[in-house]
Each structure stands twice: as structure tokens, then as C-alpha cells.
Design a protein around this motif. Structure first.
Motif, PDB file in Angstrom:
ATOM      1  N   UNK A   1      24.708 123.671  50.665  1.00 16.25           N
ATOM      2  CA  UNK A   1      25.107 124.946  51.495  1.00 16.25           C
ATOM      3  C   UNK A   1      24.253 125.710  50.930  1.00 16.25           C
ATOM      4  N   UNK A   2      23.892 126.696  52.654  1.00 18.79           N
ATOM      5  CA  UNK A   2      23.061 127.484  51.700  1.00 18.79           C
ATOM      6  C   UNK A   2      23.810 128.842  52.965  1.00 18.79           C
ATOM      7  N   UNK A   3      24.101 129.948  52.363  1.00 21.06           N
ATOM      8  CA  UNK A   3      24.332 131.664  52.354  1.00 21.06           C
ATOM      9  C   UNK A   3      24.260 132.169  54.023  1.00 21.06           C
ATOM     10  N   UNK A   4      25.146 131.679  55.052  1.00 19.45           N
ATOM     11  CA  UNK A   4      24.200 131.776  56.026  1.00 19.45           C
ATOM     12  C   UNK A   4      24.102 131.623  57.478  1.00 19.45           C
ATOM     13  N   UNK A   5      23.351 131.950  58.264  1.00 20.98           N
ATOM     14  CA  UNK A   5      23.060 131.006  59.268  1.00 20.98           C
ATOM     15  C   UNK A   5      21.871 130.577  59.523  1.00 20.98           C
ATOM     16  N   UNK A   6      21.419 128.950  59.516  1.00 18.96           N
ATOM     17  CA  UNK A   6      19.775 128.783  60.438  1.00 18.96           C
ATOM     18  C   UNK A   6      19.672 128.701  61.475  1.00 18.96           C
ATOM     19  N   UNK A   7      18.108 128.855  62.576  1.00 15.58           N
ATOM     20  CA  UNK A   7      18.041 128.311  63.196  1.00 15.58           C
ATOM     21  C   UNK A   7      18.471 126.898  63.384  1.00 15.58           C
ATOM     22  N   UNK A   8      18.473 126.692  65.034  1.00 17.72           N
ATOM     23  CA  UNK A   8      18.564 126.195  65.577  1.00 17.72           C
ATOM     24  C   UNK A   8      19.679 124.843  65.744  1.00 17.72           C
ATOM     25  N   UNK A   9      20.106 124.147  66.452  1.00 20.67           N
ATOM     26  CA  UNK A   9      21.376 123.497  67.200  1.00 20.67           C
ATOM     27  C   UNK A   9      21.782 122.473  66.093  1.00 20.67           C
ATOM     28  N   UNK A  10      23.215 121.885  65.884  1.00 16.98           N
ATOM     29  CA  UNK A  10      23.244 121.067  64.944  1.00 16.98           C
ATOM     30  C   UNK A  10      22.365 119.638  65.374  1.00 16.98           C
ATOM     31  N   UNK A  11      22.146 118.882  64.332  1.00 21.10           N
ATOM     32  CA  UNK A  11      21.549 117.739  64.081  1.00 21.10           C
ATOM     33  C   UNK A  11      19.606 117.756  63.980  1.00 21.10           C
ATOM     34  N   UNK A  12      19.701 119.323  64.510  1.00 21.69           N
ATOM     35  CA  UNK A  12      18.184 119.339  64.201  1.00 21.69           C
ATOM     36  C   UNK A  12      17.233 119.457  63.117  1.00 21.69           C
ATOM     37  N   UNK A  13      16.218 119.655  63.260  1.00 16.60           N
ATOM     38  CA  UNK A  13      14.934 119.310  62.294  1.00 16.60           C
ATOM     39  C   UNK A  13      14.835 120.518  61.091  1.00 16.60           C
TER      40      UNK A  13
END
Length: 211
Positions: free
Chosen positions: A188-200
Motif C-alpha cells: 500500500x503506497x500513499x497517493x496514486x500511481x499511473x495506469x488502469x487496474x490490472x496494469x503492470x
């Protein structure tokens, strides 16, 4: 770099920190990644660890790809990546890299392919202003003038225009790891990461630059 792992994006949620603060987090299914090859200076000219991640039916892999996993003695994986670890010589073929390689408080960089938006106009793609919306204006979300007049009589290279939006590699740096669930391979990382769900998602420790 000493820490890195491949993950897939589960989604976003929020948790409460110990001080009662509500923290938005991205849930990542991190690993396990299996070591398929250890590259050495003598044999390959550089040191790195090749890892596989994600299960894949054997019939969907071509012969060269199957050969990599057969040589390593592991099942066929969907993704293959290399990490240039400083301690690459400490790894052996078939070793596993799991989510617990990271700890709470670590800072990481997350790299992925952003969501694709298709062909978009200049208002959405570049944030350009729209025209008057009143009746009869005939100019609402059009881009407007694209270039100079007779001299030089052309549109300059690099002019922002409508076109393909998204689906590019992006990295979000210095995200804080707020929780590690080693049993379920979750980060669990604070904030958002790029990419849609299930993406690498490629997760690497943030390298601190000292001046």
C-alpha cells in the motif's frame, strides 16, 4: 538500486494512520517475482537480475520464451524484466522476490503505462480555452488559429494540436510505503500511481541524490 519488484494495480482505497490521519493509498499486488537469470560482468558485460512475474498458460508462450523458463526450471511467466541490483550476485536462479523486500516508511518510484484516452481535442488534451458558448458563436471547442500569416506561412513544429492522448510511460516518484502485507503480497503506497487496474507497475526504491 537494491530493491525493486513487479506488481499489478488492484485499485485505490483509504486507511487510517496510527495518528488518526486518513491516508489515500493505492493497493498493489507485488510479486512474487521469480529470478530466471542472473547476468554477470564476465558473461554479459553488466550485472543484473532477470525476473518473471505473472502466470501464463504454456500454450500462449512462443518457443524462445519457453526456453528461458525451461532453462531456469520455473513455470512460464507473463512478464520478463531486468533489475540492475547493486547486489545482483547475491541472487540465484529460482529465488523469489516478494513484497516484504520493502518496509513501511520506504520511498519508491512507480512506473507504468498511463490510461489511454484515444483521440482527443485540444481543450481536453492540452487544456486550451474554449470559445464563447452563446448561441450563434459557431466556435465552442475548436482549437482556433494554428499558425502565423503569410510569413512564414506554415505551422511551427511542436504546435499543440488534437491527437492521441495517454498510453505513454510515466513515473511517479517518491511515494511512501504505508503498509506491507507479506502474506497476501500486497503493498500500500500513499497517493496514486499511473495506469488502469490490472496494469503492470514497476516499483523501485527511490534513489536519494546527495550533493
Amino acid at each position: 538500486m537494491k530493491k525493486a519488484i513487479l506488481a499489478t494495480k488492484v485499485g485505490m482505497t483509504q486507511i487510517f494512520a496510527e495518528n488518526g490521519e486518513l491516508v489515500p493509498v493505492t493497493v498493489l499486488l507485488a510479486g512474487p517475482c521469480v529470478v530466471t537469470q542472473v547476468k554477470t560482468m564476465d558473461n554479459d558485460g553488466y550485472e543484473a537480475v532477470q525476473v518473471g512475474f505473472g502466470e501464463l498458460r504454456e500454450k500462449l508462450a512462443n518457443k524462445p520464451r519457453k526456453g528461458i523458463f525451461e532453462k531456469a526450471g520455473v513455470s512460464v511467466k507473463r512478464y520478463l524484466r531486468e533489475f540492475r541490483f547493486e547486489n545482483a550476485s547475491d541472487y540465484k536462479v529460482a529465488d523469489e522476490i516478494r513484497a516484504d523486500i520493502f518496509a513501511v516508511g520506504d520511498h519508491v518510484d512507480a512506473t507504468a503505462i498511463t490510461k489511454g484516452k484515444g483521440f482527443q481535442g485540444a481543450v481536453k488534451r492540452l487544456g486550451q480555452h474554449r470559445g464563447p458558448m452563446k448561441h450563434g458563436s459557431k466556435f465552442h471547442r475548436h482549437q482556433g488559429s494554428n499558425g502565423p500569416a503569410t510569413t512564414p506561412g506554415r505551422v511551427f513544429k511542436g504546435k499543440g494540436m488534437p491527437g492521441h492522448m495517454g498510453s505513454v510511460q510515466r513515473t511517479v516518484e517518491n511515494l511512501e510505503v504505508v503498509r506491507v502485507d507479506a502474506e497476501n503480497n500486497l503493498l500500500l503506497v500513499k497517493g496514486s500511481v499511473p495506469g488502469p487496474k490490472k496494469s503492470l507497475i514497476t516499483i523501485k526504491e527511490t534513489v536519494k541524490v546527495t550533493k
